[in-house]
Design an enzyme around this catalytic site. Structure first.
Site, PDB file in Angstrom:
ATOM      1  N   ASP A 111      50.292  66.123  28.267  1.00 35.45           N
ATOM      2  CA  ASP A 111      51.183  65.372  27.381  1.00 35.45           C
ATOM      3  C   ASP A 111      50.386  64.804  26.205  1.00 35.45           C
ATOM      4  O   ASP A 111      49.163  64.645  26.293  1.00 35.45           O
ATOM      5  CB  ASP A 111      51.824  64.194  28.139  1.00 35.45           C
ATOM      6  CG  ASP A 111      52.723  64.674  29.258  1.00 35.45           C
ATOM      7  OD1 ASP A 111      53.199  65.822  29.196  1.00 35.45           O
ATOM      8  OD2 ASP A 111      52.927  63.882  30.200  1.00 35.45           O
TER       9      ASP A 111
HETATM   10  N1  URA Z   1      51.338  65.191  34.556  1.00 35.43           N
HETATM   11  C1  URA Z   1      51.917  64.472  33.561  1.00 35.43           C
HETATM   12  O1  URA Z   1      52.850  63.730  33.793  1.00 35.43           O
HETATM   13  N2  URA Z   1      51.411  64.596  32.338  1.00 35.43           N
HETATM   14  C2  URA Z   1      50.353  65.372  32.034  1.00 35.43           C
HETATM   15  O2  URA Z   1      49.934  65.432  30.865  1.00 35.43           O
HETATM   16  C3  URA Z   1      49.766  66.104  33.073  1.00 35.43           C
HETATM   17  C4  URA Z   1      50.285  65.992  34.337  1.00 35.43           C
END
Ligand code: URA
Length: 241
Positions: A106
């Site tokens: 993310d």
């Molecule tokens: N899980 C999440 O919620 N975000 C990420 O970036 C990676 C794993």
């Protein structure tokens, strides 16, 4: 470009396995700079030397494998019209055609991100069947308890979300290490949400058998070693389960 063994080059380019390369050499089917070589383990420069296999000139394409310590605020996408992407952090010569982040994080997640132009590797690594384990360090807004560890270990199912069993190790009142073998959208955040917690900081520390190099500060990157490339889909390291 450093010298490399001819058989390693041919296997890396998907032309012949090392044993096939040996046989080709013995059958006088390998040429380097116009001369037949009867050994497949000689060292050559794949970018300068002219390699001919079975009468066909090798068009050498070096694949790139990078690890980056992704900073927060940057998208893990190849290109975006409006926002900076992880590729924008690379020098121009490495922002080449086909480079992509293998396994997304993310925008606000930091830590280990692999970038490659080896689509085949991306495929193997991201395949749901492969179940490559990933380790995350998580901070959240709830006092974590052994109940949460148990719920993660049982596999979380909440509303439409179902997640395979995951190992959690509590490292502080509001922090934990979590190891998952899936890569669902916002997976860690959704798993924590299901146990009544919101994630406040998330960092990926390991993919398969490859650890984030802790000498890389956020935004920095380096090439993976051959050993690390091999370890990407290695599932034998599971430090929590
Ligand atoms: N899980 C999440 O919620 N975000 C990420 O970036 C990676 C794993």
């Amino acid at each position: 470009m450093a010298l490399e063994r001819l058989d390693k080059i041919l296997s890396g380019q998907n032309i012949a396995t090392r044993s096939e390369a040996k046989k080709l050499a013995l059958k006088c089917r390998l040429e380097v700079n116009g001369k037949i070589t009867r050994r497949s383990d000689i060292k050559v420069d794949p970018e300068k030397d002219v390699i001919v296999v079975n009468g066909v000139k090798l068009v050498y394409k070096k694949q790139l494998y990078l690890m980056m310590n992704k900073p927060s605020g940057v998208l893990s996408a190849s290109r975006d019209r409006n926002a900076a992407t992880v590729l924008d952090l690379l020098p121009k010569e490495l922002r080449r055609e086909g480079m992509f982040p293998a396994g997304r994080l993310d925008k606000d997640t930091t830590g280990l991100l692999l970038l490659t132009d080896d689509g085949e590797l991306g495929h193997r690594m991201l395949s749901p069947k492969k179940h490559v384990y990933k380790l995350y360090s998580v901070e959240c807004d709830k006092l974590l308890s052994e109940d949460d560890v148990t719920r993660f270990a049982q596999g979380i199912s909440s509303g439409e979300d179902t997640f395979l069993p995951a190992a959690m190790k509590i490292t502080g009142d509001n922090s934990a290490l979590v190891e998952i073998c899936e890569g669902k959208f916002h997976q860690i955040k959704r798993m924590f949400h299901a146990v009544g917690a919101e994630v406040t900081a998330l960092k990926r520390l390991r993919i398969g058998g490859v650890y984030l190099d802790d000498s890389l500060s956020e935004g920095q990157w380096r090439e993976l070693t051959d050993e690390e490339i091999r370890l990407i889909t290695d599932n034998s390291i599971k430090e929590l389960s």
